[in-house]
Design an enzyme around this catalytic site. Structure first.
Site, PDB file in Angstrom:
ATOM      1  N   ASP A   1       7.355  99.765 -37.656  1.00  0.00           N
ATOM      2  CA  ASP A   1       6.318  99.078 -38.428  1.00  0.00           C
ATOM      3  C   ASP A   1       6.175  97.632 -37.944  1.00  0.00           C
ATOM      4  OD1 ASP A   1       6.217 101.447 -39.903  1.00  0.00           O
ATOM      5  OD2 ASP A   1       7.727 100.722 -41.315  1.00  0.00           O
TER       6      ASP A   1
ATOM      7  N   ASP B   1      11.168  98.984 -32.443  1.00  0.00           N
ATOM      8  CA  ASP B   1      10.950  98.965 -33.879  1.00  0.00           C
ATOM      9  C   ASP B   1       9.671  99.757 -34.156  1.00  0.00           C
ATOM     10  OD1 ASP B   1      11.130  97.983 -36.643  1.00  0.00           O
ATOM     11  OD2 ASP B   1       9.404  96.751 -36.090  1.00  0.00           O
TER      12      ASP B   1
END
Length: 217
Positions: free
Chosen positions: A38, A36
């Protein structure tokens, strides 16, 4: 390659960004390290939209470095509902993402592909799609990367800061994932490991290195 805001972007549909980074060539059927963005690679500032505010989370640098050394593709898979909601456009995403990649490069590490999904039920126009197959917790981005890089998804790993990341990994057929600032848990066929601080890298780094050894790196 779509033209958005006067600049070409690697959009394969209105809400899906797929960008190959660099020119590294990988053998067929390698596992990958899925990340991922952020909250995992960089600090999540709540819909990051200013490149000048991007700050890396240092905990992920050793993991990316280990994958680079092992010859394992590093693939970023990120939901970007801020685009769907009209907070910013793909050009802003491009600038922020470029800053993330530049900062990683400053530390001598790199990623090989970035996929971003902008679909969301609260979106505008063509991006207003609920439960889109590419949006995590659905596995679409992982499967798309698997097709494009000819990956072995079952041996791949995922790191994220939300349960949706873990669910996407499980649904894509991965066996385990690491949850940033989360708790370890077990689901049928999928193990969630915790990744709260540098000490927890003691589990992730050997797992990445083992993938490299399995492939003769």
């Amino acid at each position: 390659m779509a033209d958005v805001g006067g600049m070409p972007h690697p959009l394969i549909e209105p809400g899906l960004w797929v960008e190959r980074i660099g020119d590294r060539v990988f053998p067929q059927h390698l596992p990958a390290l899925f990340l991922d963005r952020d909250g995992t690679i960089n600090v999540d500032t709540d819909y990051p939209s200013d490149p000048a505010e991007i700050e890396l989370r240092p905990q992920m640098l050793p993991a990316i470095a280990a994958a680079n050394r092992a010859g394992i593709p590093v693939v970023v898979v990120t939901n970007q509902s801020g685009i769907a909601r009209g907070y910013f456009g793909w050009s802003v995403f491009a600038a922020v993402n470029s800053r993330v990649l530049d900062l990683l490069g400053d530390h001598g590490v790199s990623v090989d592909m970035v996929l971003a999904c902008a679909y969301h039920e609260a979106g505008l126009g063509p991006l207003a799609i609920s439960d889109h197959p590419m949006r995590k917790p659905n596995p679409g981005m992982l499967i798309e990367a698997g097709k494009r890089l000819d990956l072995d998804l079952q041996r791949s790993l995922i790191v994220g800061d939300k349960l949706a990341d873990m669910q996407a990994g499980r649904r894509a057929g991965l066996a385990q994932g690491w949850l940033v600032d989360g708790e370890a848990a077990a689901q049928p066929g999928f193990a969630i490991r915790r990744l709260d601080d540098g000490d927890d890298l003691a589990g992730l780094l050997p797992a990445i290195e083992a993938l490299g050894r399995d492939n003769g790196s």
